[in-house]
Design a protein around this motif. Structure first.
Motif, PDB file in Angstrom:
ATOM      1  N   GLY A   1      -0.343   9.051   3.163  1.00  6.25           N
ATOM      2  CA  GLY A   1      -1.381   8.452   3.999  1.00  6.25           C
ATOM      3  C   GLY A   1      -1.093   6.991   4.257  1.00  6.25           C
ATOM      4  N   LYS A   2      -2.128   6.149   4.064  1.00  7.03           N
ATOM      5  CA  LYS A   2      -1.999   4.723   4.350  1.00  7.03           C
ATOM      6  C   LYS A   2      -1.089   4.055   3.332  1.00  7.03           C
ATOM      7  CE  LYS A   2      -6.668   4.422   6.289  1.00  7.03           C
ATOM      8  NZ  LYS A   2      -8.004   3.793   6.160  1.00  7.03           N
ATOM      9  N   ARG A   3      -0.456   2.966   3.778  1.00 10.74           N
ATOM     10  CA  ARG A   3       0.420   2.180   2.917  1.00 10.74           C
ATOM     11  C   ARG A   3      -0.013   0.720   2.990  1.00 10.74           C
ATOM     12  NH1 ARG A   3       3.675   5.874   5.510  1.00 10.74           N
ATOM     13  NH2 ARG A   3       4.260   4.467   7.180  1.00 10.74           N
ATOM     14  N   ALA A   4      -0.032   0.070   1.825  1.00 13.65           N
ATOM     15  CA  ALA A   4      -0.387  -1.348   1.763  1.00 13.65           C
ATOM     16  C   ALA A   4       0.021  -1.894   0.415  1.00 13.65           C
ATOM     17  CB  ALA A   4      -1.887  -1.553   1.971  1.00 13.65           C
ATOM     18  N   ASP A   5       0.525  -3.133   0.431  1.00 10.24           N
ATOM     19  CA  ASP A   5       0.864  -3.861  -0.799  1.00 10.24           C
ATOM     20  C   ASP A   5       1.824  -3.076  -1.698  1.00 10.24           C
ATOM     21  OD1 ASP A   5      -0.856  -5.860   0.022  1.00 10.24           O
ATOM     22  OD2 ASP A   5      -2.567  -5.001  -1.029  1.00 10.24           O
ATOM     23  N   GLY A   6       2.806  -2.409  -1.100  1.00  7.08           N
ATOM     24  CA  GLY A   6       3.802  -1.689  -1.890  1.00  7.08           C
ATOM     25  C   GLY A   6       3.300  -0.396  -2.480  1.00  7.08           C
ATOM     26  N   LYS A   7       2.174   0.128  -2.012  1.00  6.31           N
ATOM     27  CA  LYS A   7       1.625   1.384  -2.506  1.00  6.31           C
ATOM     28  C   LYS A   7       1.355   2.317  -1.337  1.00  6.31           C
ATOM     29  CE  LYS A   7      -0.575  -0.788  -6.526  1.00  6.31           C
ATOM     30  NZ  LYS A   7      -1.850  -0.997  -7.238  1.00  6.31           N
ATOM     31  N   VAL A   8       1.200   3.611  -1.652  1.00  5.96           N
ATOM     32  CA  VAL A   8       0.975   4.600  -0.609  1.00  5.96           C
ATOM     33  C   VAL A   8      -0.008   5.644  -1.133  1.00  5.96           C
ATOM     34  CG1 VAL A   8       2.956   5.966  -1.356  1.00  5.96           C
ATOM     35  CG2 VAL A   8       2.067   6.248   0.975  1.00  5.96           C
ATOM     36  N   GLU A   9      -0.864   6.148  -0.246  1.00  5.64           N
ATOM     37  CA  GLU A   9      -1.798   7.204  -0.599  1.00  5.64           C
ATOM     38  C   GLU A   9      -1.086   8.559  -0.563  1.00  5.64           C
ATOM     39  OE1 GLU A   9      -6.117   5.590   1.048  1.00  5.64           O
ATOM     40  OE2 GLU A   9      -4.924   6.976   2.250  1.00  5.64           O
TER      41      GLU A   9
ATOM     42  N   ALA B   1       4.775   7.400 -14.671  1.00  3.27           N
ATOM     43  CA  ALA B   1       3.370   6.985 -14.616  1.00  3.27           C
ATOM     44  C   ALA B   1       2.500   8.219 -14.419  1.00  3.27           C
ATOM     45  CB  ALA B   1       3.139   5.983 -13.496  1.00  3.27           C
ATOM     46  N   ILE B   2       1.201   8.070 -14.656  1.00  6.61           N
ATOM     47  CA  ILE B   2       0.246   9.161 -14.494  1.00  6.61           C
ATOM     48  C   ILE B   2      -0.518   8.952 -13.195  1.00  6.61           C
ATOM     49  CG2 ILE B   2      -1.777  10.289 -15.471  1.00  6.61           C
ATOM     50  CD1 ILE B   2      -0.778   9.433 -18.220  1.00  6.61           C
ATOM     51  N   ALA B   3      -0.612   9.983 -12.378  1.00 11.28           N
ATOM     52  CA  ALA B   3      -1.291   9.888 -11.083  1.00 11.28           C
ATOM     53  C   ALA B   3      -2.785   9.685 -11.294  1.00 11.28           C
ATOM     54  CB  ALA B   3      -1.043  11.151 -10.267  1.00 11.28           C
ATOM     55  N   ARG B   4      -3.333   8.729 -10.582  1.00 12.74           N
ATOM     56  CA  ARG B   4      -4.760   8.409 -10.664  1.00 12.74           C
ATOM     57  C   ARG B   4      -5.312   8.176  -9.264  1.00 12.74           C
ATOM     58  NH1 ARG B   4      -2.536   5.712 -15.089  1.00 12.74           N
ATOM     59  NH2 ARG B   4      -3.500   6.257 -17.097  1.00 12.74           N
ATOM     60  N   GLU B   5      -6.585   8.495  -9.110  1.00  9.13           N
ATOM     61  CA  GLU B   5      -7.264   8.233  -7.838  1.00  9.13           C
ATOM     62  C   GLU B   5      -7.779   6.803  -7.818  1.00  9.13           C
ATOM     63  OE1 GLU B   5      -9.025  12.498  -6.327  1.00  9.13           O
ATOM     64  OE2 GLU B   5     -10.321  11.155  -7.478  1.00  9.13           O
ATOM     65  N   SER B   6      -7.627   6.159  -6.676  1.00 11.97           N
ATOM     66  CA  SER B   6      -8.174   4.811  -6.480  1.00 11.97           C
ATOM     67  C   SER B   6      -8.261   4.559  -4.987  1.00 11.97           C
ATOM     68  CB  SER B   6      -7.286   3.756  -7.163  1.00 11.97           C
ATOM     69  OG  SER B   6      -6.017   3.697  -6.547  1.00 11.97           O
ATOM     70  N   GLY B   7      -8.923   3.471  -4.651  1.00 12.16           N
ATOM     71  CA  GLY B   7      -9.022   3.092  -3.247  1.00 12.16           C
ATOM     72  C   GLY B   7      -7.908   2.144  -2.872  1.00 12.16           C
ATOM     73  N   LEU B   8      -7.227   2.435  -1.808  1.00 12.86           N
ATOM     74  CA  LEU B   8      -6.159   1.559  -1.338  1.00 12.86           C
ATOM     75  C   LEU B   8      -6.797   0.381  -0.618  1.00 12.86           C
ATOM     76  CD1 LEU B   8      -3.081   1.285  -1.198  1.00 12.86           C
ATOM     77  CD2 LEU B   8      -3.176   2.345   1.048  1.00 12.86           C
ATOM     78  N   GLN B   9      -6.713  -0.800  -1.207  1.00 14.13           N
ATOM     79  CA  GLN B   9      -7.373  -1.975  -0.673  1.00 14.13           C
ATOM     80  C   GLN B   9      -6.383  -2.847   0.093  1.00 14.13           C
ATOM     81  OE1 GLN B   9      -9.404  -4.180  -3.629  1.00 14.13           O
ATOM     82  NE2 GLN B   9     -10.828  -2.568  -4.145  1.00 14.13           N
TER      83      GLN B   9
ATOM     84  N   PRO C   1       3.130   3.905  -6.326  1.00 12.52           N
ATOM     85  CA  PRO C   1       4.030   2.894  -5.744  1.00 12.52           C
ATOM     86  C   PRO C   1       4.997   3.543  -4.764  1.00 12.52           C
ATOM     87  CG  PRO C   1       3.921   2.700  -8.135  1.00 12.52           C
ATOM     88  CD  PRO C   1       3.259   3.992  -7.790  1.00 12.52           C
ATOM     89  N   LEU C   2       5.424   2.780  -3.782  1.00 10.56           N
ATOM     90  CA  LEU C   2       6.385   3.302  -2.814  1.00 10.56           C
ATOM     91  C   LEU C   2       7.718   3.656  -3.468  1.00 10.56           C
ATOM     92  CD1 LEU C   2       5.778   1.056   0.329  1.00 10.56           C
ATOM     93  CD2 LEU C   2       5.689   3.548   0.255  1.00 10.56           C
ATOM     94  N   THR C   3       8.016   3.029  -4.609  1.00 10.70           N
ATOM     95  CA  THR C   3       9.285   3.345  -5.288  1.00 10.70           C
ATOM     96  C   THR C   3       9.308   4.764  -5.816  1.00 10.70           C
ATOM     97  OG1 THR C   3       8.359   2.405  -7.328  1.00 10.70           O
ATOM     98  CG2 THR C   3       9.681   0.945  -5.934  1.00 10.70           C
ATOM     99  N   ALA C   4       8.132   5.409  -5.952  1.00  9.12           N
ATOM    100  CA  ALA C   4       8.089   6.796  -6.430  1.00  9.12           C
ATOM    101  C   ALA C   4       8.517   7.788  -5.357  1.00  9.12           C
ATOM    102  CB  ALA C   4       6.683   7.138  -6.932  1.00  9.12           C
TER     103      ALA C   4
END
Length: 454
Positions: free
Chosen positions: A407-415, A69-77, A360-363
């Protein structure tokens, strides 16, 4: 025994050899059955592990398939959902302002009302009588004021007459004084003229005093007239209260009395709700209060209208908490007037932090040799982890290990706070543990490496 023609012939075989052969055959068949049974009962996990090892062995020396996947900036909601109940924007209790029998009440629960709409009537016989008496007294006071004004006017006329008489008396006294000096009249005549002038002046002062008295009488009469006019206005206002009018535009929530009931001042007649906007009240934990503020926008969904989403605004945060729960009030629009009271509402807050790279945390990869299927959370130590970045060189695609700060982790994703930049390609998951500079091949689930971040 073998038959030859009609005469049977007995053949005697080596009995011990036959028995040994049978025993060996049975033992072989039994061993084969146990082996087949034990192979069929291998655990599913062991079989999958063997297949994985065979697959890994088959790929030894080749490229490892990976999802990229390609790294992208977004807000962890992180969606925080609360439950509440809808209420009208405001509720008004319509109460009786006069005493009397309820003659009519022409509405029922659920009816829609306009501002100022007449919806009932209280018996106003006594109120009408009181108004008539007040108006009669007002008419009498108007007559009294008119008489006082007439008397004051007459007094002012008398003042003018007295002023003329004073002027004439003074003129006569001066003329008589001259004649006295010439010896044309006697001393007595001159003194009489002076006396007449003094008398006229006294009459003028008396007339002026009478004017002041009459003007005071006029002022007093006008004061009583003004007070009576206020009483008449009050009587009219009280009589108007006998007509029951809606104080707001809204819907009838509750109806208390019925026609024929005797009302006292303060008795509730109707409860009216203003549904131009809707309030939703719910409670949040005091630990979450720091993320909530007045004026903040929230998303509201109603179970009654599952296909609609409403945007509300926090209008009040009650300062008094109840057992660590803080009451919150929000307001949502009700343009089509479909939302009613008592509906089940779900309020969602979207807490968006700083824009960072989110993966994703799997990365998050573990140490060399660790299974790629291991729980990603166990691979994070002190907010540090590792990802594999895809490197293209000619016809060969490899990966490079990259240490990252999480950083923060939520919904199977991490900053990713540092270590991975937007636009870089990274491995989301792989079929086997990766090492630095391993050759990889992109799976059909991978993004194109020449893609640009959105």
């Amino acid at each position: 025994m073998i038959w030859n023609g009609n005469q049977p012939r007995k053949i005697i075989k080596n009995h011990s050899f036959s028995s040994c052969s049978s025993i060996l055959l049975l033992a072989f068949l039994s061993s084969l059955g146990l082996l087949m049974g034990s192979c069929g009962s291998l655990p599913k996990e062991s079989a999958e592990a063997q297949q994985e090892r065979r697959g890994a062995a088959g790929q030894a020396g080749g490229a490892t398939p990976v999802d990229v996947a390609i790294a992208r900036e977004s807000g962890l909601q992180q969606q925080l959902e609360y439950r509440g109940i809808t209420k009208p924007f405001r509720e008004v209790s319509l109460r009786s302002q006069v005493e009397g029998r309820l003659v009519a009440l022409n509405v029922d629960e659920g009816d829609t009302l306009r501002l100022g709409q007449i919806i009932g009537q209280v018996d106003d016989t006594i109120l009408k009588t009181e108004l008539n008496q007040a108006e009669a007294e007002l008419a009498a006071l108007r007559s009294e004021v008119a008489r006082a004004n007439a008397q004051a006017s007459n007094a002012r006329v008398e003042v003018e007459q007295a002023r003329l008489q004073v002027a004439q008396a003074l003129s006569d006294a001066n003329r008589q004084e001259k004649l006295l000096k010439e010896g044309a009249i006697s001393q007595q005549a001159a003194e009489q003229a002076r006396t007449n002038a003094q008398t006229a002046a006294q009459a003028l002062r008396a007339a002026q005093e009478q004017v002041r008295t009459e003007e005071e009488a006029v002022a007093a009469a006008k004061g009583r007239l003004t007070a009576q006019q206020a009483l008449v206005a009050q009587a009219k206002e009280r009589r108007s209260y006998s007509r029951i009018a809606s104080p707001i535009a809204g819907a009838v929530l509750d109806k208390v009395p019925e026609p024929g009931d005797l009302l006292q001042p303060g008795n509730e007649i109707l409860k009216i709700g203003d549904f131009s906007r809707i309030k939703v009240e719910f409670e949040v934990s005091d630990k979450e209060l720091a993320n909530i503020r007045v004026g903040q926008s929230v998303e509201v969904k109603l179970d009654a209208f599952p296909n609609n989403t409403y945007v509300g605004t926090i209008t009040r945060i009650t300062p008094a908490a109840n057992t660590y729960l803080v009451p919150i009030e929000i307001v949502i629009p009700n343009r089509d007037s479909k939302i009613t009271s008592g509906l089940y509402a779900r309020v969602n807050f979207a807490n968006r932090g700083q824009e960072r790279v989110v993966v994703p945390l799997t990365a998050i990869q573990g140490r060399e040799g660790e299974s790629p299927n291991q729980n990603p959370e166990s691979k994070i130590e002190n907010n540090q982890g590792k990802v594999f970045v895809v490197v293209r060189g000619g016809d060969k695609t490899t990966v490079a290990a990259r240490s990252v700060t999480l950083g923060k982790r939520a919904d199977g994703k991490v900053e990713i706070i540092s270590g991975l930049e937007p636009g870089e390609s990274y491995v989301v998951r792989s079929g086997k543990p990766l090492r630095d500079r391993d050759a990889v091949s992109l799976s059909i689930l991978s993004e194109k490496l020449d893609s640009t971040p959105k």
